[in-house]
Design a protein around this motif. Structure first.
Motif, PDB file in Angstrom:
ATOM      1  N   PHE A 189      -3.843   6.687   4.390  1.00  0.00           N
ATOM      2  CA  PHE A 189      -4.897   7.938   4.635  1.00  0.00           C
ATOM      3  C   PHE A 189      -4.829   8.696   3.028  1.00  0.00           C
ATOM      4  N   HIS A 190      -3.899   8.372   2.180  1.00  0.00           N
ATOM      5  CA  HIS A 190      -3.494   9.155   0.844  1.00  0.00           C
ATOM      6  C   HIS A 190      -4.224   8.564  -0.130  1.00  0.00           C
ATOM      7  N   VAL A 191      -4.665   7.252  -0.474  1.00  0.00           N
ATOM      8  CA  VAL A 191      -5.400   6.574  -1.440  1.00  0.00           C
ATOM      9  C   VAL A 191      -6.576   5.857  -1.206  1.00  0.00           C
ATOM     10  N   ASP A 192      -7.437   5.798  -2.149  1.00  0.00           N
ATOM     11  CA  ASP A 192      -8.680   5.026  -2.089  1.00  0.00           C
ATOM     12  C   ASP A 192      -8.307   3.879  -1.538  1.00  0.00           C
ATOM     13  N   VAL A 193      -9.034   3.353  -0.494  1.00  0.00           N
ATOM     14  CA  VAL A 193      -8.826   1.973  -0.019  1.00  0.00           C
ATOM     15  C   VAL A 193     -10.385   1.253  -0.439  1.00  0.00           C
ATOM     16  N   VAL A 194     -10.201   0.142  -1.102  1.00  0.00           N
ATOM     17  CA  VAL A 194     -11.340  -0.514  -1.401  1.00  0.00           C
ATOM     18  C   VAL A 194     -11.413  -2.057  -0.931  1.00  0.00           C
ATOM     19  N   ARG A 195     -12.420  -2.463  -0.497  1.00  0.00           N
ATOM     20  CA  ARG A 195     -12.542  -3.871   0.001  1.00  0.00           C
ATOM     21  C   ARG A 195     -13.695  -4.561  -0.699  1.00  0.00           C
ATOM     22  N   ALA A 196     -13.173  -5.415  -1.233  1.00  0.00           N
ATOM     23  CA  ALA A 196     -14.173  -6.150  -2.617  1.00  0.00           C
ATOM     24  C   ALA A 196     -14.074  -7.610  -2.105  1.00  0.00           C
ATOM     25  N   ASN A 198      10.532 -11.356  -3.040  1.00  0.00           N
ATOM     26  CA  ASN A 198       9.366 -11.372  -2.153  1.00  0.00           C
ATOM     27  C   ASN A 198       8.220 -10.335  -2.674  1.00  0.00           C
ATOM     28  N   LEU A 199       7.147 -10.541  -2.098  1.00  0.00           N
ATOM     29  CA  LEU A 199       6.050  -9.882  -2.670  1.00  0.00           C
ATOM     30  C   LEU A 199       6.129  -8.473  -2.769  1.00  0.00           C
ATOM     31  N   ALA A 200       6.619  -7.789  -1.586  1.00  0.00           N
ATOM     32  CA  ALA A 200       6.734  -6.302  -1.572  1.00  0.00           C
ATOM     33  C   ALA A 200       7.709  -5.765  -2.440  1.00  0.00           C
ATOM     34  N   LEU A 253       0.810  -1.102  -0.009  1.00  0.00           N
ATOM     35  CA  LEU A 253      -0.017  -0.057  -0.031  1.00  0.00           C
ATOM     36  C   LEU A 253       0.913   1.223  -0.010  1.00  0.00           C
ATOM     37  N   ARG A 254       1.932   1.231   0.884  1.00  0.00           N
ATOM     38  CA  ARG A 254       2.768   2.339   0.990  1.00  0.00           C
ATOM     39  C   ARG A 254       3.515   2.670  -0.577  1.00  0.00           C
ATOM     40  N   THR A 255       3.977   1.550  -1.067  1.00  0.00           N
ATOM     41  CA  THR A 255       4.431   1.548  -2.351  1.00  0.00           C
ATOM     42  C   THR A 255       3.607   1.897  -3.461  1.00  0.00           C
ATOM     43  N   ALA A 256       2.572   1.540  -3.446  1.00  0.00           N
ATOM     44  CA  ALA A 256       1.387   2.019  -4.412  1.00  0.00           C
ATOM     45  C   ALA A 256       1.196   3.529  -4.193  1.00  0.00           C
ATOM     46  N   ASP A 257       1.271   3.994  -3.061  1.00  0.00           N
ATOM     47  CA  ASP A 257       0.778   5.558  -2.695  1.00  0.00           C
ATOM     48  C   ASP A 257       2.286   6.254  -3.322  1.00  0.00           C
ATOM     49  N   ALA A 258       3.487   5.742  -3.213  1.00  0.00           N
ATOM     50  CA  ALA A 258       4.745   6.269  -3.633  1.00  0.00           C
ATOM     51  C   ALA A 258       4.728   6.483  -5.220  1.00  0.00           C
ATOM     52  N   ALA A 259       4.141   5.414  -5.652  1.00  0.00           N
ATOM     53  CA  ALA A 259       4.259   5.235  -7.041  1.00  0.00           C
ATOM     54  C   ALA A 259       3.226   6.080  -7.750  1.00  0.00           C
ATOM     55  N   GLY A 260       2.081   6.476  -7.153  1.00  0.00           N
ATOM     56  CA  GLY A 260       1.132   7.449  -7.814  1.00  0.00           C
ATOM     57  C   GLY A 260      -0.089   6.750  -8.136  1.00  0.00           C
ATOM     58  N   ALA A 261      -0.087   5.520  -7.525  1.00  0.00           N
ATOM     59  CA  ALA A 261      -1.579   4.671  -7.668  1.00  0.00           C
ATOM     60  C   ALA A 261      -2.860   5.501  -7.146  1.00  0.00           C
ATOM     61  N   SER A 272       2.046   0.723   6.458  1.00  0.00           N
ATOM     62  CA  SER A 272       1.649   1.897   5.470  1.00  0.00           C
ATOM     63  C   SER A 272       2.499   3.081   5.448  1.00  0.00           C
ATOM     64  N   ALA A 273       2.717   3.413   6.766  1.00  0.00           N
ATOM     65  CA  ALA A 273       3.465   4.882   7.179  1.00  0.00           C
ATOM     66  C   ALA A 273       2.703   5.893   6.499  1.00  0.00           C
ATOM     67  N   GLY A 274       1.326   5.839   6.950  1.00  0.00           N
ATOM     68  CA  GLY A 274       0.702   6.934   6.516  1.00  0.00           C
ATOM     69  C   GLY A 274      -0.152   6.695   5.208  1.00  0.00           C
ATOM     70  N   SER A 275       0.426   6.030   4.473  1.00  0.00           N
ATOM     71  CA  SER A 275      -0.176   5.849   3.001  1.00  0.00           C
ATOM     72  C   SER A 275      -1.684   5.234   2.969  1.00  0.00           C
TER      73      SER A 275
END
Length: 265
Positions: free
Chosen positions: A165-172, A248-250, A131-139, A160-163
């Motif tokens: 709160f930055h991106v849309d979080v969806v649970r599906a 690894n995944l991350a 999630l943190r990486t996605a935020d940093a990459a502009g997702a 997530s280190a605060g991320s």
């Protein structure tokens, strides 16, 4: 007097360590000054701020931000803070926050050009790091699909280190429905797998990543299901030039998301 572990409001917040209580209350805990700062920057997120007298003095700017937003700022004893925190050496601040979920429809209506989908990922540290990486990459959105870890798990929130709160979080609940919705919104779907027939470098060179894209990431233990992998537009492997068996995944998610970020720019 500062609140103690037995103070009803502290006891109620402490119950948010359990997923069933988080889901029932629609609330979760954000621990530490960095997470608290990012939560306060998103209006309507924080419900209450707990802090030891020393931490509230040390981070007076955060206490002032909460007070200006007309939020309760409650002093707690060290024992009460330790009961609220999950880390070995807590930093003295814990915020009670409301869930941030948005629907998949709302997230896609915003027109994200990059989306990360965490399909059945169970490890909260990995999920929070992606999630943190996605935020940093502009997702624009991160989708927790299927039987994935709770994004409001304490370890996930911290990773997530605060991320969060930055991106849309969806649970599906249905990963396949997520893929269909992403495709209908005009995104190309890329599934990550060590046995993919498409090499990430080749995709970069061909320009295929320059279009709005969604990346599917599976659990580190089991990867993506065969059905979900087959539903993607391409099955992508990260090239390994050394002797390592895999990433690894991350790490794999970071390589893929940043490849898209560069291509999109």
């Amino acid at each position: 007097m500062p609140f103690t572990p037995r103070t009803p409001r502290v006891a109620a917040a402490r119950r948010l360590h359990r997923r069933r209580d988080r889901d029932a209350a629609g609330r979760f805990l954000a621990e530490g000054p960095q997470a608290v700062r990012e939560a306060l920057a998103r209006p309507g997120t924080v419900v209450e701020l707990f802090g030891t007298p020393a931490a509230l003095d040390r981070h007076a700017d955060l206490a002032a931000l909460a007070a200006r937003a007309d939020l309760p700022v409650s002093e707690v004893t060290d024992d009460a803070l330790a009961a609220l925190a999950e880390t070995v050496a807590p930093q003295g601040l814990v915020a009670v926050c409301g869930h941030l979920d948005v629907s998949l429809h709302a997230a896609l209506a915003a027109g994200p050009r990059l989306v990360a989908v965490l399909a059945e990922i169970r490890d909260p540290g990995n999920a929070g790091t992606v999630l943190r990486t996605a935020d940093a990459a502009g997702a624009g959105a991160v989708v927790f699909a299927g039987d994935a870890v709770d994004p409001y798990n304490g370890k996930c929130v911290r990773a997530s280190a605060g991320s969060l709160f930055h991106v849309d979080v969806v649970r599906a609940p249905d990963p396949h429905a997520v893929v269909e919705a992403l495709r209908a919104a005009g995104l190309s779907i890329f599934a990550t797998t060590g046995y993919g027939d498409s090499d990430l470098d080749d995709l970069v060179d061909s320009g295929a990543l320059a279009a709005p894209s969604a990346w599917l990431f599976g659990s580190e233990a089991h990867g993506l299901s065969e059905e979900l992998t087959a539903a993607a537009d391409a099955r992508v492997r990260v090239p390994l030039h050394g002797r390592a068996e895999s990433l690894n995944l991350a790490a794999a998610a970071a390589v893929c998301l940043y490849a898209s970020a560069r291509a999109l720019r």
